[in-house]
Design a protein around this motif. Structure first.
Motif, mmCIF file in Angstrom:
data_model
loop_
_atom_site.group_PDB
_atom_site.id
_atom_site.type_symbol
_atom_site.label_atom_id
_atom_site.label_comp_id
_atom_site.label_asym_id
_atom_site.label_seq_id
_atom_site.Cartn_x
_atom_site.Cartn_y
_atom_site.Cartn_z
ATOM 1 N N ALA A 30 0.831 -1.209 0.000
ATOM 2 C CA ALA A 30 0.000 0.000 0.000
ATOM 3 C C ALA A 30 0.867 1.261 0.000
ATOM 4 O O ALA A 30 0.597 2.219 -0.737
ATOM 5 C CB ALA A 30 -0.915 -0.003 1.220
ATOM 6 N N ALA A 31 1.941 1.253 0.816
ATOM 7 C CA ALA A 31 2.790 2.451 0.905
ATOM 8 C C ALA A 31 3.541 2.691 -0.403
ATOM 9 O O ALA A 31 3.715 3.837 -0.830
ATOM 10 C CB ALA A 31 3.766 2.299 2.066
ATOM 11 N N ILE A 32 3.987 1.628 -1.047
ATOM 12 C CA ILE A 32 4.687 1.804 -2.330
ATOM 13 C C ILE A 32 3.693 2.327 -3.366
ATOM 14 O O ILE A 32 3.958 3.299 -4.074
ATOM 15 C CB ILE A 32 5.329 0.479 -2.810
ATOM 16 N N ARG A 33 2.531 1.697 -3.418
ATOM 17 C CA ARG A 33 1.488 2.092 -4.386
ATOM 18 C C ARG A 33 1.164 3.579 -4.244
ATOM 19 O O ARG A 33 1.030 4.293 -5.222
ATOM 20 C CB ARG A 33 0.198 1.324 -4.122
ATOM 21 N N GLU A 34 1.027 4.008 -2.985
ATOM 22 C CA GLU A 34 0.619 5.385 -2.724
ATOM 23 C C GLU A 34 1.623 6.389 -3.302
ATOM 24 O O GLU A 34 1.249 7.462 -3.740
ATOM 25 C CB GLU A 34 0.501 5.572 -1.207
ATOM 26 N N ALA A 35 2.896 6.011 -3.303
ATOM 27 C CA ALA A 35 3.931 6.945 -3.767
ATOM 28 C C ALA A 35 4.264 6.766 -5.252
ATOM 29 O O ALA A 35 5.044 7.543 -5.800
ATOM 30 C CB ALA A 35 5.184 6.762 -2.918
ATOM 31 N N LEU A 36 3.693 5.771 -5.883
ATOM 32 C CA LEU A 36 3.980 5.558 -7.312
ATOM 33 C C LEU A 36 3.172 6.534 -8.158
ATOM 34 O O LEU A 36 2.017 6.826 -7.837
ATOM 35 C CB LEU A 36 3.608 4.134 -7.728
ATOM 36 N N SER A 37 3.758 6.971 -9.255
ATOM 37 C CA SER A 37 3.008 7.860 -10.135
ATOM 38 C C SER A 37 2.026 7.040 -10.969
ATOM 39 O O SER A 37 2.149 5.817 -11.090
ATOM 40 C CB SER A 37 3.955 8.674 -11.017
ATOM 41 N N CYS A 38 1.064 7.762 -11.568
ATOM 42 C CA CYS A 38 -0.041 7.043 -12.219
ATOM 43 C C CYS A 38 0.415 6.216 -13.423
ATOM 44 O O CYS A 38 -0.274 5.282 -13.824
ATOM 45 C CB CYS A 38 -1.161 7.998 -12.591
ATOM 46 N N CYS A 39 1.637 6.533 -13.965
ATOM 47 C CA CYS A 39 2.077 5.734 -15.121
ATOM 48 C C CYS A 39 2.330 4.282 -14.721
ATOM 49 O O CYS A 39 2.468 3.411 -15.567
ATOM 50 C CB CYS A 39 3.285 6.357 -15.811
ATOM 51 N N TRP A 40 2.365 4.004 -13.407
ATOM 52 C CA TRP A 40 2.601 2.638 -12.963
ATOM 53 C C TRP A 40 1.334 1.965 -12.447
ATOM 54 O O TRP A 40 1.394 1.025 -11.653
ATOM 55 C CB TRP A 40 3.682 2.626 -11.873
ATOM 56 N N ASP A 206 12.624 5.964 4.456
ATOM 57 C CA ASP A 206 11.427 5.158 4.197
ATOM 58 C C ASP A 206 11.665 4.353 2.918
ATOM 59 O O ASP A 206 11.676 4.914 1.821
ATOM 60 C CB ASP A 206 10.226 6.105 4.051
ATOM 61 N N PRO A 207 11.871 3.043 3.053
ATOM 62 C CA PRO A 207 12.198 2.257 1.864
ATOM 63 C C PRO A 207 11.057 2.210 0.852
ATOM 64 O O PRO A 207 11.292 2.049 -0.340
ATOM 65 C CB PRO A 207 12.481 0.861 2.430
ATOM 66 N N ASN A 208 9.822 2.345 1.336
ATOM 67 C CA ASN A 208 8.678 2.323 0.418
ATOM 68 C C ASN A 208 8.733 3.527 -0.512
ATOM 69 O O ASN A 208 8.587 3.420 -1.723
ATOM 70 C CB ASN A 208 7.363 2.349 1.211
ATOM 71 N N ARG A 209 8.975 4.676 0.098
ATOM 72 C CA ARG A 209 9.018 5.912 -0.690
ATOM 73 C C ARG A 209 10.244 5.898 -1.619
ATOM 74 O O ARG A 209 10.162 6.268 -2.784
ATOM 75 C CB ARG A 209 9.084 7.094 0.276
ATOM 76 N N LEU A 210 11.370 5.460 -1.070
ATOM 77 C CA LEU A 210 12.587 5.427 -1.880
ATOM 78 C C LEU A 210 12.383 4.537 -3.108
ATOM 79 O O LEU A 210 12.707 4.919 -4.242
ATOM 80 C CB LEU A 210 13.750 4.911 -1.014
ATOM 81 N N CYS A 211 11.818 3.368 -2.887
ATOM 82 C CA CYS A 211 11.579 2.428 -3.975
ATOM 83 C C CYS A 211 10.657 3.070 -5.026
ATOM 84 O O CYS A 211 10.949 3.048 -6.233
ATOM 85 C CB CYS A 211 10.934 1.169 -3.374
ATOM 86 N N ALA A 212 9.570 3.680 -4.562
ATOM 87 C CA ALA A 212 8.603 4.267 -5.499
ATOM 88 C C ALA A 212 9.210 5.435 -6.269
ATOM 89 O O ALA A 212 8.989 5.575 -7.482
ATOM 90 C CB ALA A 212 7.359 4.723 -4.736
ATOM 91 N N VAL A 213 10.001 6.256 -5.582
ATOM 92 C CA VAL A 213 10.566 7.440 -6.261
ATOM 93 C C VAL A 213 11.580 7.008 -7.326
ATOM 94 O O VAL A 213 11.677 7.609 -8.396
ATOM 95 C CB VAL A 213 11.162 8.435 -5.222
ATOM 96 N N ILE A 214 12.320 5.932 -7.052
ATOM 97 C CA ILE A 214 13.251 5.411 -8.072
ATOM 98 C C ILE A 214 12.452 4.914 -9.279
ATOM 99 O O ILE A 214 12.786 5.208 -10.437
ATOM 100 C CB ILE A 214 14.115 4.269 -7.496
ATOM 101 N N ILE A 215 11.391 4.177 -9.013
ATOM 102 C CA ILE A 215 10.598 3.625 -10.121
ATOM 103 C C ILE A 215 9.913 4.750 -10.904
ATOM 104 O O ILE A 215 9.843 4.712 -12.135
ATOM 105 C CB ILE A 215 9.602 2.578 -9.585
ATOM 106 N N ASN A 216 9.459 5.767 -10.195
ATOM 107 C CA ASN A 216 8.874 6.915 -10.903
ATOM 108 C C ASN A 216 9.908 7.573 -11.817
ATOM 109 O O ASN A 216 9.624 7.930 -12.959
ATOM 110 C CB ASN A 216 8.352 7.956 -9.908
#
Ligand code: BTN
Length: 295
Positions: A30-40, A206-216
């Motif tokens: 949920a935390a990763i999803r929340e920080a992912l941009s809509c392209c994902w 926050d590893p969730n945010r870090l992971c999502a920001v890299i993927i974004n």
């Protein structure tokens, strides 16, 4: 103690000086999803407390269905590095390990995707923590002359067609240095993200945010293809350019640039030569150049 045993956020042990950086959030879909941009939006996100290797898990998922997956884990029992090496992946909140599996129709080869991911990692660390990460060709991210992250991109070949149908981009990041130190083989070269962050609040990575920001950031780069402007950023950050380096075959060369395809252009004996990652096992700065040796 199980490899993934560590305190929950909020459990405070003042006697432990290091706890602030270890009190990090658990990985959560949920935390990763929340920080992912809509392209994902179509990304199938999975979090596992421990896994053999997120790249291997992504491979297993792809063989069931070829779609976009993100597999993130806090510990790997058989983390894979380049050239069949082991990638040290301890638990205890020390690292973030994830793989992005992408059905792939572009012509880009795994090395090119590694360069994209390297830039994405650097941009994320810059955005989130104000750091200026450097790249050691082709897949290592350095902070304060220590390797804090490595990237392994692998093609997934469909057995029936023998063609690359998907790419698996694996990223490992040392968040905090292990209390007992790194294994001897990497003790002189490995470092952790937290070691480069002075702000105590920011140290709560926050590893969730870090992971999502890299993927974004990677998503932005992929969306811009076939424009390869990100390679300019790669070259700017690649700290071996213009320096004397020692190749594993004992040659001393001066890399002048990295091509858009990810080949290293070196100057030797009055001529330029392009080296691919397949040709080079290891590369290190020549100690005679500036007194630094990195593996
Ligand atoms: C290297 O430095 O040689 C590359 C290391 C890549 C490590 C990451 S961690 C997540 C993913 N899963 C793996 O087994 N390896 C990659």
């Amino acid at each position: 103690m199980p490899v993934f045993s560590r305190p929950l956020l909020g459990e405070h042990h003042p006697e432990d000086d290091d706890l602030s950086v270890r009190e990090i959030n658990r990985l959560s879909v949920a935390a990763i999803r929340e920080a992912l941009s809509c392209c994902w939006n179509g990304l199938d996100v999975r979090c596992m407390p421990v896994v053999d290797s997120t790249n291997l898990e992504a491979r297993r998922l792809l063989s069931v269905e070829n779609k976009e997956y993100l597999v993130a884990s806090s510990a790997q029992s058989a983390g894979r590095g380049r050239r069949g090496r082991i990638f040290y992946s301890p638990g205890d909140g020390c690292g973030l390990y994830f793989s992005l599996a992408l059905p792939w129709s572009y012509e880009a080869q795994p090395t090119q995707v590694t360069t994209m991911a390297a830039v994405a990692v650097c941009r994320a660390l810059e955005t989130l923590y104000g750091l200026t990460p450097k790249i050691k060709w082709v897949n290592d991210i350095f902070l304060q002359e220590r390797k804090v992250s490595g990237i392994l991109t692998e093609g997934w070949i469909r057995p029936e067609t023998q063609s690359i149908d998907a790419l698996i981009v694996g990223v490992g990041i040392n968040l905090v240095s292990p209390k007992a130190g790194y294994p001897q083989e990497i003790a002189d070269t490995a470092g952790a993200l937290a070691d480069s962050i002075s702000d105590q609040k920011t140290k709560l990575i926050d590893p969730n945010r870090l992971c999502a920001v890299i993927i974004n950031a990677l998503g932005v780069i992929i969306d811009e293809l076939p424009d390869r402007a990100y390679m300019e950023d790669y070259r700017q950050r690649c700290f071996i350019l213009g320096k004397r380096v020692l190749l594993d075959d004992e040659r001393v060369v001066i890399p002048s640039t990295v091509t858009d395809d990810g080949a290293l252009v070196v100057f030797e004996n009055g001529r330029y030569e392009q080296l691919s990652t397949g040709e080079i096992q290891s590369i290190r700065l020549d100690i005679r150049d500036d007194g630094l040796v990195v593996e």
